[in-house]
Design a protein around this motif. Structure first.
Motif, PDB file in Angstrom:
ATOM      1  N   SER A 207      38.971  36.274  36.688  1.00 16.22           N
ATOM      2  CA  SER A 207      38.839  35.509  37.930  1.00 16.22           C
ATOM      3  C   SER A 207      39.059  36.419  39.136  1.00 16.22           C
ATOM      4  N   ASP A 208      38.609  35.952  40.301  1.00 16.45           N
ATOM      5  CA  ASP A 208      38.714  36.754  41.518  1.00 16.45           C
ATOM      6  C   ASP A 208      40.154  37.134  41.858  1.00 16.45           C
ATOM      7  N   ASP A 209      41.117  36.308  41.446  1.00 12.52           N
ATOM      8  CA  ASP A 209      42.522  36.596  41.750  1.00 12.52           C
ATOM      9  C   ASP A 209      43.235  37.372  40.627  1.00 12.52           C
ATOM     10  N   ASP A 210      42.479  37.814  39.626  1.00 11.56           N
ATOM     11  CA  ASP A 210      43.006  38.606  38.504  1.00 11.56           C
ATOM     12  C   ASP A 210      44.077  37.881  37.689  1.00 11.56           C
ATOM     13  N   GLN A 211      44.038  36.556  37.669  1.00 15.45           N
ATOM     14  CA  GLN A 211      45.052  35.785  36.956  1.00 15.45           C
ATOM     15  C   GLN A 211      44.525  35.129  35.681  1.00 15.45           C
TER      16      GLN A 211
END
Length: 101
Positions: free
Chosen positions: A46-50
Motif C-alpha cells: 500500500s502507499d503507506d507501506d503498512q
C-alpha cells in the motif's frame, strides 16, 4: 522496490519475502509472509507501506485462487489479516491505490 525495500513473490516457494535493498551489493532479508497457496505470484504494498497484498495464482489447480492481506507495519514480523477468494478465477497481478487493492 520502494523506499529501500523489495517485495519478492517467490513462485512455488509459497512465500513473499520483504528485503532490505538499500545496498544492492548486500541485500538482506527483513521478513517473510508464508502464503497458504502453492504459487506466490505477485505482491504489492500500500502507499503507506503498512499493508502487503499477495496473490496466489492457482486457477485450475484444484485450489481456490486468492489474495492474502498482510499487516507489515513491523516488516520483520508480518501479520496475516485476511484472505480474499474469487472463486475459480485466476488471481494474477494485484496493485493498490491508497489502501484499496
Amino acid at each position: 522496490m520502494r523506499r529501500g525495500r523489495g517485495y519478492f513473490a517467490a513462485g512455488s516457494s509459497r512465500k513473499c519475502s520483504i528485503l532490505d535493498v538499500t545496498n544492492t551489493s548486500s541485500i538482506t532479508l527483513i521478513g517473510d509472509c508464508n502464503t497458504p497457496g502453492t504459487y506466490c505470484h505477485n505482491a504489492w504494498v500500500s502507499d503507506d507501506d503498512q499493508i502487503l497484498c499477495v496473490t496466489d495464482e492457482l486457477a485450475g489447480s484444484g485450489q481456490v485462487p486468492h489474495m492474502t492481506i498482510w499487516d507489515i507495519s513491523n516488516p520483520a514480523a508480518p501479520v496475516k489479516r485476511g484472505d480474499y477468494q474469487v472463486g475459480n478465477y485466476t488471481v494474477h497481478n494485484v496493485f493498490t491505490i491508497g489502501r484499496t487493492a
